[in-house]
Scaffold this motif. Structure first.
Motif, PDB file in Angstrom:
ATOM      1  N   ASN A  81       1.149  -0.525  -0.094  1.00 25.77           N
ATOM      2  CA  ASN A  81      -0.077  -0.072   0.250  1.00 25.77           C
ATOM      3  C   ASN A  81       0.848   1.582  -0.004  1.00 25.77           C
ATOM      4  O   ASN A  81       1.610   1.644  -1.122  1.00 25.77           O
ATOM      5  CB  ASN A  81      -1.111   0.138   1.072  1.00 25.77           C
ATOM      6  CG  ASN A  81      -1.905   0.381   0.841  1.00 25.77           C
ATOM      7  OD1 ASN A  81      -2.250   2.125   1.205  1.00 25.77           O
ATOM      8  ND2 ASN A  81      -3.113   0.072   0.896  1.00 25.77           N
ATOM      9  N   ALA A 108      -2.073   3.499  -4.889  1.00 21.47           N
ATOM     10  CA  ALA A 108      -1.069   3.135  -3.758  1.00 21.47           C
ATOM     11  C   ALA A 108       0.432   3.281  -3.895  1.00 21.47           C
ATOM     12  O   ALA A 108       1.589   3.369  -3.038  1.00 21.47           O
ATOM     13  CB  ALA A 108      -1.213   1.423  -3.149  1.00 21.47           C
ATOM     14  N   SER A 147      -7.787  -1.314  -2.613  1.00 18.73           N
ATOM     15  CA  SER A 147      -6.277  -0.241  -1.412  1.00 18.73           C
ATOM     16  C   SER A 147      -6.756   1.009  -1.155  1.00 18.73           C
ATOM     17  O   SER A 147      -5.526   2.087  -0.251  1.00 18.73           O
ATOM     18  CB  SER A 147      -5.225   0.384  -3.094  1.00 18.73           C
ATOM     19  OG  SER A 147      -5.982   0.593  -3.576  1.00 18.73           O
ATOM     20  N   SER A 148      -7.508   1.131  -1.148  1.00 25.11           N
ATOM     21  CA  SER A 148      -8.241   3.125  -0.792  1.00 25.11           C
ATOM     22  C   SER A 148      -9.453   3.045   0.735  1.00 25.11           C
ATOM     23  O   SER A 148     -10.054   2.262   0.319  1.00 25.11           O
ATOM     24  CB  SER A 148      -9.035   3.809  -1.735  1.00 25.11           C
ATOM     25  OG  SER A 148      -9.181   5.026  -1.075  1.00 25.11           O
TER      26      SER A 148
END
Length: 285
Positions: A81, A108, A147-148
């Motif tokens: 990340n 990321a 990834s958020s």
């Protein structure tokens, strides 16, 4: 605690912090230093906000890594990340150690590279790989991966962990064994693995690592996200148990069950557990 509850709590605190910063004419963006590491943060993102709040992101995992990572070792951060653990690992291995960090999403990976740029001394110890780890090289990469974790209301978030998928347009697919054959200059000592359900994809391409090297693994195990990607807790365990691994609680290092049924019952639906997996002394070659 389920991720959805953690995010709900973070959102409440974020609204207060955001209001206070607005009164001071500050935005959500800024560079901060936590534990000697500089980060370029967006406080509307869950990981960034946890770093901002005294570097509280996955404190239990950080504590485990401090115990398990020796100086001068080679460690892997799979699911890096923005680099919250990557940079910490670079501190732990010291100037003679190495970290290989893997991140498949463009979003990321850009943030990871930016945070490494802010810490050039640590960046010298880190090799970044913008790739999706799977069974073999040159296979299809999922178009988007979670990834958020936004702290503002958005559509299309995951129903349970409230994550947002981000594109992987620039990522390549590689097997972990293939990359290590190219990049590893010493035996891998430890792997931090957190890929939100793609763990079995990673492990299918790590046969040599699991059978011959057998490093320590520090992981989050979430059965429901494994199932979302067509895998299962049974399959996940099949990569470890036959290779002599046992599972331990990340915080206490107490032994955990090695059967899927018992682990599933312990974890529950919509949740995960942080574990350490390592080879039993009697199984070490």
């Amino acid at each position: 605690m389920k991720t959805v509850h953690k995010i709900a709590g973070a959102r409440a605190v974020y609204r207060i912090i955001r209001a206070g910063r607005s009164l001071l004419g500050k935005t959500d963006r800024g560079i901060v230093v936590r534990d000697g590491i500089a980060y370029d943060l967006d406080l509307s993102q869950g990981i960034d906000f946890a770093i901002y709040l005294g570097n509280i992101y996955e404190r239990g995992t950080k504590a485990a890594l401090r115990k398990l990572v020796p100086a001068s070792s080679l460690v892997l951060d799979i699911g890096a990340n923005i680099g919250a653990h990557t940079l910490h690992l670079a501190q732990l291995v010291g100037p003679e150690g190495r970290v290989i960090a893997f991140e498949p999403t463009d979003f990321a990976f850009r943030k990871l590279r930016r945070n490494l740029e802010l810490n050039p001394q640590l960046a010298e110890r880190v090799t970044t790989c913008h790739c999706f780890l799977t069974e073999t090289d040159k296979t299809d990469v999922p178009p988007a991966i979670y990834s958020s974790w936004p702290l503002v209301e958005k559509s299309g978030l995951h129903a349970k962990h409230l994550g947002r998928q981000m594109k992987t347009e620039s990522a390549q697919s590689r097997s972990l064994d293939s990359i290590l054959a190219e990049l590893a200059d010493r035996k891998v000592h430890l792997v931090k693995l957190d890929v939100d359900g793609f763990e079995c994809d990673v492990l299918r391409g790590a046969t040599t690592l699991l059978r011959e090297t057998r490093p320590v693994f520090v992981m989050e195990v979430s059965p429901y996200v494994l199932e979302e990607h067509g895998a299962s807790l049974e399959e996940f365990l099949s990569f470890f148990i036959p290779n002599g691994y046992a599972f331990y609680d990340e915080r206490t290092l107490r032994p955990l069950p090695s059967s899927a049924g018992e682990l599933q019952q312990m974890i529950g639906d919509g949740a995960g557990i942080n574990v350490v997996a390592r080879v039993n002394q009697g199984s070490a070659s």
